[in-house]
Design an enzyme around this catalytic site. Structure first.
Site, PDB file in Angstrom:
ATOM      1  N   THR A  12       5.027  -1.526  -2.150  1.00 21.27           N
ATOM      2  CA  THR A  12       4.856  -1.073  -0.794  1.00 21.27           C
ATOM      3  C   THR A  12       6.075  -0.349  -0.282  1.00 21.27           C
ATOM      4  O   THR A  12       7.195  -0.853  -0.353  1.00 21.27           O
ATOM      5  CB  THR A  12       4.563  -2.190   0.219  1.00 21.27           C
ATOM      6  OG1 THR A  12       3.425  -2.900  -0.196  1.00 21.27           O
ATOM      7  CG2 THR A  12       4.312  -1.638   1.601  1.00 21.27           C
ATOM      8  N   LYS A  44      -2.372  -0.232   3.323  1.00 19.30           N
ATOM      9  CA  LYS A  44      -1.416  -1.048   4.069  1.00 19.30           C
ATOM     10  C   LYS A  44      -1.076  -0.455   5.432  1.00 19.30           C
ATOM     11  O   LYS A  44      -0.135  -0.895   6.074  1.00 19.30           O
ATOM     12  CB  LYS A  44      -0.158  -1.232   3.242  1.00 19.30           C
ATOM     13  CG  LYS A  44      -0.437  -1.856   1.885  1.00 19.30           C
ATOM     14  CD  LYS A  44       0.773  -1.796   1.016  1.00 19.30           C
ATOM     15  CE  LYS A  44       0.359  -1.664  -0.431  1.00 19.30           C
ATOM     16  NZ  LYS A  44       1.441  -1.234  -1.271  1.00 19.30           N
ATOM     17  N   GLY A  58       1.674  -0.533  10.030  1.00 14.68           N
ATOM     18  CA  GLY A  58       1.847  -0.558   8.585  1.00 14.68           C
ATOM     19  C   GLY A  58       2.585  -1.827   8.221  1.00 14.68           C
ATOM     20  O   GLY A  58       3.416  -2.308   8.996  1.00 14.68           O
ATOM     21  N   SER A 137       9.771  -1.978  -0.535  1.00 11.80           N
ATOM     22  CA  SER A 137      10.561  -1.776  -1.749  1.00 11.80           C
ATOM     23  C   SER A 137      11.267  -0.432  -1.796  1.00 11.80           C
ATOM     24  O   SER A 137      12.419  -0.340  -2.184  1.00 11.80           O
ATOM     25  CB  SER A 137       9.677  -1.921  -2.986  1.00 11.80           C
ATOM     26  OG  SER A 137       9.082  -3.182  -3.021  1.00 11.80           O
TER      27      SER A 137
END
Length: 185
Positions: A12, A44, A58, A137
């Site tokens: 993500t 997402k 989000g 990430s």
């Protein structure tokens, strides 16, 4: 499998860009378990409409935890229609103090087209500098790329898409399958 052996979920990158009267939130679709891509098309980024006011959110982190937080945010928004900052602060207070919510592992970027906010489980509600917010990430890669483009002639959506492309080229936990939601005040 003990928690020390469990490789952990990764994936993500979510970015929010506010530019020229519009706000865009974009997120990639990758979910990884350790070194394995489990899903490449996760969604997402969501549009919520509590009380008739549009909000785009989000999330990064655990999907179940994020949905729990989004449901709580919707309740807060219904109680304070059109007041995203107030609803976000109320959610952050609950998240920080409620023993059940404290265990949730997720972060949110939310916008109503006017405000762009990051909400964390540490009780933070942050309005990002430079009108760019990023989590997950590959968040730092996307953030740096977007900030480098903010003075260009690109619109908010193009900045978000181009920043996500750069993040997906660098971060192994980020892919190019984007969900993009745009909102104006």
């Amino acid at each position: 499998m003990s928690s020390q052996e469990f490789p952990g979920w990764h994936g993500t990158t979510i970015i929010g860009v506010k530019k020229d009267g519009e706000v865009v939130i974009a997120g990639d679709g990758q979910v990884s378990l350790g070194q394995t891509v489990i899903k490449g098309t996760a969604r997402k980024v969501r549009r919520l409409s509590p009380g008739g006011f549009d909000v785009v959110a989000g999330f990064a982190g655990s999907t179940a935890d994020a949905f729990t937080l989004l449901e709580r945010l919707e309740v807060k928004l219904e109680a304070t229609p059109g007041q995203l900052a107030r609803a976000s602060v109320e959610l952050a207070k609950d998240w920080r103090t409620d023993k059940y919510l404290q265990k949730l592992e997720a972060m949110l970027i939310v916008t109503d087209g006017t405000e762009l906010l990051i909400i964390t489980g540490a009780g933070d509600v942050l309005e990002p500098e430079h009108n760019v917010a990023a989590i997950g990430s590959g968040g730092n890669y996307a953030l740096a790329a977007a900030r480098g483009m903010m003075d260009s002639s690109r619109d908010a959506e193009t900045v978000a898409r181009d920043a996500m492309k750069i993040a997906s080229d660098i971060c192994v936990y980020t892919n190019g399958n984007l969900t993009v939601e745009k909102i104006k005040p």
